[in-house]
Design an enzyme around this catalytic site. Structure first.
Site, PDB file in Angstrom:
ATOM      1  N   HIS A  12      15.568   9.089  53.307  1.00 46.94           N
ATOM      2  CA  HIS A  12      15.137   9.563  54.625  1.00 46.94           C
ATOM      3  C   HIS A  12      15.308   8.461  55.643  1.00 46.94           C
ATOM      4  CE1 HIS A  12      11.504   7.630  53.110  1.00 46.94           C
ATOM      5  NE2 HIS A  12      10.889   7.770  54.267  1.00 46.94           N
TER       6      HIS A  12
ATOM      7  N   HIS B 216      13.470   6.852  57.851  1.00 50.63           N
ATOM      8  CA  HIS B 216      12.488   5.878  58.334  1.00 50.63           C
ATOM      9  C   HIS B 216      13.018   4.446  58.201  1.00 50.63           C
ATOM     10  CE1 HIS B 216       8.941   8.904  57.804  1.00 50.63           C
ATOM     11  NE2 HIS B 216       9.627   9.094  58.916  1.00 50.63           N
TER      12      HIS B 216
ATOM     13  N   ASP C  80      11.899   1.592  57.348  1.00 50.38           N
ATOM     14  CA  ASP C  80      11.673   0.769  56.156  1.00 50.38           C
ATOM     15  C   ASP C  80      12.495   1.258  54.952  1.00 50.38           C
ATOM     16  OD1 ASP C  80       9.946   3.043  56.119  1.00 50.38           O
ATOM     17  OD2 ASP C  80       8.738   2.118  54.567  1.00 50.38           O
ATOM     18  N   HIS C  81      13.358   2.236  55.176  1.00 49.27           N
ATOM     19  CA  HIS C  81      14.273   2.673  54.114  1.00 49.27           C
ATOM     20  C   HIS C  81      15.737   2.450  54.487  1.00 49.27           C
ATOM     21  CE1 HIS C  81      11.215   4.666  51.557  1.00 49.27           C
ATOM     22  NE2 HIS C  81      10.539   4.545  52.690  1.00 49.27           N
TER      23      HIS C  81
ATOM     24  N   HIS D 276       7.108  14.764  53.902  1.00 54.96           N
ATOM     25  CA  HIS D 276       6.868  13.461  54.514  1.00 54.96           C
ATOM     26  C   HIS D 276       7.588  13.399  55.864  1.00 54.96           C
ATOM     27  CE1 HIS D 276       6.363   9.177  54.916  1.00 54.96           C
ATOM     28  NE2 HIS D 276       7.660   8.976  54.889  1.00 54.96           N
TER      29      HIS D 276
ATOM     30  N   ASP E  92       9.753   8.884  49.568  1.00 54.56           N
ATOM     31  CA  ASP E  92       8.339   8.911  49.949  1.00 54.56           C
ATOM     32  C   ASP E  92       7.727  10.295  49.784  1.00 54.56           C
ATOM     33  OD1 ASP E  92       8.790   6.307  50.569  1.00 54.56           O
ATOM     34  OD2 ASP E  92       8.352   6.470  52.709  1.00 54.56           O
TER      35      ASP E  92
ATOM     36  N   HIS F 139       7.586   3.478  47.405  1.00 51.28           N
ATOM     37  CA  HIS F 139       6.542   2.483  47.677  1.00 51.28           C
ATOM     38  C   HIS F 139       5.671   2.300  46.448  1.00 51.28           C
ATOM     39  CE1 HIS F 139       6.913   2.151  52.136  1.00 51.28           C
ATOM     40  NE2 HIS F 139       7.394   3.375  52.016  1.00 51.28           N
TER      41      HIS F 139
HETATM   42 ZN   LIG Z   1       8.939   7.140  55.045  1.00 51.32          ZN
END
Ligand SMILES: [Zn+2]
Length: 256
Positions: free
Chosen positions: A56, A58, A60-61, A115, A134, A172
């Protein structure tokens, strides 16, 4: 030949994963939370990066993608169709039912909204390995941010239909906090108590409980257990639909 899979820590609590096909040497990173951590993992294993599979959009990915592409060259980036033009460095987009290969390894792409609207998961059936981003975590699940609770619940229910021995890699490591919440929901779940102790022991040794297995998640993850009477009672929703129980659990966890 079975895939070689290496999970490692990135940033504060992200988990990076490398999946390598020993037959061809092809190697995929599942997401790219941090260029330096992914590069260090590749160096440690002596593997050469050929693919990045994004779950996805986001930050942090995906924030390590461009640096990894520059560093290695020839890396192909696969991203969710629903995040078209939102993933830096994406070379192709995939969605529900598409197939992705890493050398001779093959994954099915599942749309798993909940998410976020663009979330996808990669199911390597031949390897019994799910890369879930996530959507699900060991003993937990992602926050429902852009989709409905019903969509997130059906994504989780779909995971729950995977074989018991399916290995679940999530994006995570929130396991210790998730265990604390799960015990608040089901203080008498013996399998959960054992798992929470296992998570503490792993943490003390600098390890983490990823991958998990679908059997372990079904026995201990409250978000897959919205049909269990103890869980229904914990949110005082006797007689309600499982999705309502799931929503109450998720909202409780948000405040926990
Ligand atoms: Zn995420």
């Amino acid at each position: 030949m079975t895939a070689e899979i290496h999970a490692f820590r990135c940033l504060d609590d992200n988990i990076g994963v490398l999946v390598r096909d020993p037959a061809t040497g092809a190697c995929a990173a599942i997401d790219a939370p941090e260029e330096a951590a992914v590069a260090a993992a590749l160096d440690e294993k002596g593997w050469r990066l050929t693919e990045i599979l994004v779950t996805h959009r986001h930050a942090d990915h995906v924030q390590g993608i461009e640096g990894l592409k520059r560093r290695y060259g020839g890396v192909r980036v696969t991203a969710p169709d629903k995040a078209r033009n939102e993933v830096p460095g994406a070379d192709r987009y995939v969605g529900e039912g598409d197939r992705v290969t890493v050398g001779s390894l093959e994954a099915e792409v599942w749309d798993t909204p909940g998410h976020c609207r663009d979330h996808i998961a990669y199911w390597f059936a031949g390897e019994r390995a799910l890369f879930a981003g996530d959507t699900i975590f060991t003993l937990g699940c992602g926050r429902v941010m852009e989709s409905t609770y019903a969509q997130m619940w059906s994504s989780l229910e779909r995971f729950a239909r995977l074989p018991d021995d399916a290995r679940v890699y999530s994006g995570h490591d929130y396991t210790i906090a998730n265990a604390r919440f799960a015990l608040a929901v089901e203080p008498d779940n013996a399998a959960l108590k054992a798992r929470a102790a296992e998570a503490d022991a792993a943490k003390a040794q600098g390890r983490f409980l990823i991958p998990s297995t679908m059997a372990a998640e079904k026995a201990t993850n409250p978000f897959l257990r919205a049909r269990e009477s103890a869980v229904v009672r914990a949110v005082k929703l006797e007689g309600a639909e499982p999705v309502a129980v799931f929503q109450a659990l998720r909202e409780w966890k948000n405040r926990f």
